[in-house]
Motif scaffolding. Structure first.
Motif, mmCIF file in Angstrom:
data_model
loop_
_atom_site.group_PDB
_atom_site.id
_atom_site.type_symbol
_atom_site.label_atom_id
_atom_site.label_comp_id
_atom_site.label_asym_id
_atom_site.label_seq_id
_atom_site.Cartn_x
_atom_site.Cartn_y
_atom_site.Cartn_z
ATOM 1 N N HIS A 309 42.169 41.052 90.720
ATOM 2 C CA HIS A 309 42.532 41.237 89.311
ATOM 3 C C HIS A 309 41.557 40.431 88.456
ATOM 4 N N VAL A 310 40.904 41.108 87.503
ATOM 5 C CA VAL A 310 39.926 40.477 86.613
ATOM 6 C C VAL A 310 40.477 40.510 85.187
ATOM 7 N N THR A 311 40.458 39.341 84.524
ATOM 8 C CA THR A 311 40.958 39.232 83.154
ATOM 9 C C THR A 311 39.871 38.643 82.267
ATOM 10 N N LEU A 312 39.595 39.320 81.163
ATOM 11 C CA LEU A 312 38.652 38.827 80.153
ATOM 12 C C LEU A 312 39.453 38.383 78.936
ATOM 13 N N THR A 313 39.282 37.113 78.533
ATOM 14 C CA THR A 313 40.064 36.548 77.427
ATOM 15 C C THR A 313 39.123 35.961 76.386
ATOM 16 N N TYR A 314 39.364 36.311 75.118
ATOM 17 C CA TYR A 314 38.635 35.723 73.997
ATOM 18 C C TYR A 314 39.563 34.695 73.334
ATOM 19 N N THR A 315 39.271 33.408 73.474
ATOM 20 C CA THR A 315 40.155 32.385 72.932
ATOM 21 C C THR A 315 39.846 32.121 71.466
ATOM 22 N N ARG A 318 36.686 30.124 70.357
ATOM 23 C CA ARG A 318 35.381 30.761 70.531
ATOM 24 C C ARG A 318 34.810 30.515 71.920
ATOM 25 N N THR A 319 35.691 30.524 72.913
ATOM 26 C CA THR A 319 35.285 30.417 74.313
ATOM 27 C C THR A 319 35.765 31.662 75.045
ATOM 28 N N VAL A 320 34.862 32.287 75.785
ATOM 29 C CA VAL A 320 35.194 33.491 76.532
ATOM 30 C C VAL A 320 35.564 33.092 77.957
ATOM 31 N N LEU A 321 36.725 33.560 78.426
ATOM 32 C CA LEU A 321 37.207 33.247 79.766
ATOM 33 C C LEU A 321 37.190 34.519 80.614
ATOM 34 N N VAL A 322 36.755 34.372 81.871
ATOM 35 C CA VAL A 322 36.869 35.439 82.853
ATOM 36 C C VAL A 322 37.566 34.858 84.071
ATOM 37 N N LEU A 380 32.994 30.137 79.113
ATOM 38 C CA LEU A 380 31.662 30.068 78.521
ATOM 39 C C LEU A 380 31.794 30.124 77.001
ATOM 40 N N PRO A 381 31.278 29.100 76.284
ATOM 41 C CA PRO A 381 31.315 29.168 74.816
ATOM 42 C C PRO A 381 30.558 30.388 74.312
ATOM 43 N N ALA A 382 31.100 31.014 73.280
ATOM 44 C CA ALA A 382 30.449 32.204 72.726
ATOM 45 C C ALA A 382 29.214 31.860 71.922
ATOM 46 N N GLU A 383 29.065 30.584 71.571
ATOM 47 C CA GLU A 383 27.907 30.176 70.782
ATOM 48 C C GLU A 383 27.531 28.759 71.142
#
Length: 393
Positions: A309-315, A318-322, A380-383
Motif C-alpha cells: 500500500h502506497v500513500t502520498l500525503t501533502y502536509t 509543505r512537506t511531501v510524505l510517501v 521531503l520538503p517541497a521547497e
C-alpha cells in the motif's frame, strides 16, 4: 538586537513617539495644539497606510510618500512647543529606516541627508547648537544606517550561501543519478550484451558443423536483444519520466504502482493520495519517484508480500510524505524509525535512497519486524528551507 527585527522596532518607536506627543498636546488643550495634533495624526495615518500597502507601491510612489512624510514631520516639529519638539525629533530614526528602503542609492543618500539636516535644525531650534542635544538623535539615525547595511550584507551572504548549497545539492543529485544509471547498465545491459556476444561467437563456430545449434543460439540472441531494447527504453524513461513532466507527481506514482502490480509474480499494489496537492520541483519529485520505485522493488523481490500500500500525503507544513507499507516477511535488525541497520536480504537500496533524500533535506524511516511486514516512511520538503532572513527592499 537582531537586524531582522529592526523594521518592527522602528514601527514601535514611531508609535511611541506619536502617541506620546498626542497625549501631551491634548493635555495642553490650546487651539494651536489641536491643529498640531491633527497634523501628527495625519502623519501617523500616512505612515501606517504606506507600510500596509508597501508591496503595491511603485518606486516613484514610495519616494513621493517619503517626501510627504518628511514635509509633515518638519512642519509639525516647527509648530510644536519647544519642550515637545525634542521628543518629536526622534521620529528621524524610523524615517531613516524608510529612507534606506528607497529604490535607488541616490534617493537613499538624498533622503538621509535631508533627515539629518532637518534633525539638526530641530535641535538648534530647541536648545541652540548644543552637542549634548545634537549627538543622541543623529547618532541613533546613523547607527540605524550602519545596522541596516549590516543586515543587507548578511542577507546577501545568506542568499549566496543558499544558492551555493542548492547548486551542490543538484550536483550531488546528478552524481547519484549517474552512479545509479551506471549500476543499471552494468547489472543489465552490459552483462546481457556480453552473454549475447558469447552466444554469437559460439554460433559462428558451430555454423558449419552444427547448423541447428547455431540457429538456436542466434534465435536466443534475437530474443535477448528484444529484452535489451525494452530495458533500454525503461532506462530512458527513468531518466526523463514523461508522465511526471506531463501530469505531475501523483500521476507518476500511480503509474509506477500500476506497472509494478502488472509484473509477473508481483504483489497487489494500491495507491491513494491524502490532502490537496501543491507544486513540487521536478528534481524533488524525481527523487520521490525514484525512492518509491526502489521501495516497491524491495517489497517485490525480498519481502514476498501479497499486498503493498502506497500513500502520498501533502502536509500543511509543505512537506511531501510517501509511505510504502507491505505485509511481507518483515526484517530483523532495523532500528525503528531510522532504518540505519541493513537487514538480511533487504535494504541495499535504503542507503542509496537516504543519500538521494539527504541532498534535498529529506528523511527516510523504517519500521519492520519479522513476520509483521515493513513500513517505510519518506518525508521531503517541497521547497528549500535554508533561512535567508528578512527581505530587503
Amino acid at each position: 538586537m537582531s537586524a531582522r527585527h529592526l523594521p518592527h522596532l522602528m514601527f514601535l518607536v514611531f508609535l511611541v513617539v506619536v502617541v506620546g506627543t498626542l497625549v501631551r498636546l491634548v493635555e495642553l488643550n490650546s487651539e494651536l495644539c489641536w491643529f498640531v495634533a491633527s497634523l501628527t495624526a495625519a502623519l501617523a495615518v500616512l505612515y501606517a497606510t504606506g507600510l500596509a500597502h508597501w508591496d503595491r507601491l511603485g518606486g516613484a510612489v514610495r519616494v513621493g510618500w517619503l517626501g510627504v512624510l518628511l514635509v509633515l514631520w518638519s512642519w509639525t516639529a516647527q509648530l510644536l512647543p519647544a519642550p515637545l519638539a525634542f521628543g518629536y525629533a526622534w521620529l528621524a530614526v524610523p524615517l531613516a529606516v524608510l529612507a534606506l528602503r528607497m529604490p535607488t542609492r541616490a534617493v537613499r543618500a538624498v533622503a538621509l541627508g535631508v533627515i539629518t539636516a532637518l534633525l539638526v535644525a530641530m535641535a538648534v531650534r530647541v536648545g541652540g547648537p548644543d552637542p549634548d542635544l545634537l549627538a543622541p538623535p543623529i547618532a541613533a539615525v546613523w547607527a540605524t544606517v550602519v545596522l541596516y547595511g549590516m543586515q543587507r550584507r548578511l542577507n546577501h551572504e545568506l542568499a549566496e550561501t543558499r544558492g551555493e548549497l542548492a547548486r551542490q545539492q543538484r550536483e550531488a543529485g546528478r552524481t547519484a543519478e549517474r552512479a545509479r544509471i551506471a549500476r543499471d547498465l552494468h547489472d543489465t545491459l552490459a552483462q546481457e550484451l556480453a552473454g549475447s556476444r558469447m552466444l554469437l561467437q559460439a554460433a559462428e563456430r558451430d555454423w558449419d558443423r552444427r547448423p541447428d545449434t547455431a540457429r538456436r543460439q542466434v534465435r536466443a540472441v534475437t530474443a535477448a536483444l528484444g529484452e535489451h531494447l525494452t530495458q533500454t527504453r525503461g532506462i530512458i524513461d527513468d531518466l526523463t519520466p514523461p508522465v511526471l513532466a506531463r501530469d505531475g507527481l501523483e500521476a507518476a506514482l500511480r503509474e509506477v504502482c500500476a506497472r509494478t502490480a502488472a509484473t509477473a509474480g508481483a504483489p497487489r499494489v494500491t495507491f491513494h493520495t491524502d490532502r490537496e496537492p501543491y507544486p513540487v520541483s521536478t528534481e524533488r519529485a524525481v527523487a520521490l519517484l525514484r525512492v518509491t520505485q526502489g521501495l516497491l522493488a524491495n517489497a517485490r523481490e525480498h519481502a514476498h508480500a501479497a499486498h503493498v500500500h502506497v500513500t502520498l500525503t501533502y502536509t500543511a507544513a509543505r512537506t511531501v510524505l510517501v509511505e510504502v507499507r507491505d505485509d511481507g516477511v518483515g526484517a530483523a535488525g532495523i532500528a525503528v524509525g531510522t532504518g540505519r541497520t541493513r537487514p538480511r536480504g533487504r535494504g541495499f537500496g535504503l542507503a542509496a535512497a537516504r543519500e538521494r533524500l539527504d541532498a534535498f533535506g529529506g528523511t527516510l524511516g523504517v519500521d519492520s519486524a519479522p513476520g509483521l511486514g515493513t513500513r517505510v516512511r519518506v518525508a521531503l520538503p517541497a521547497e528549500d528551507r535554508v533561512p535567508v532572513g528578512g527581505a530587503t527592499r
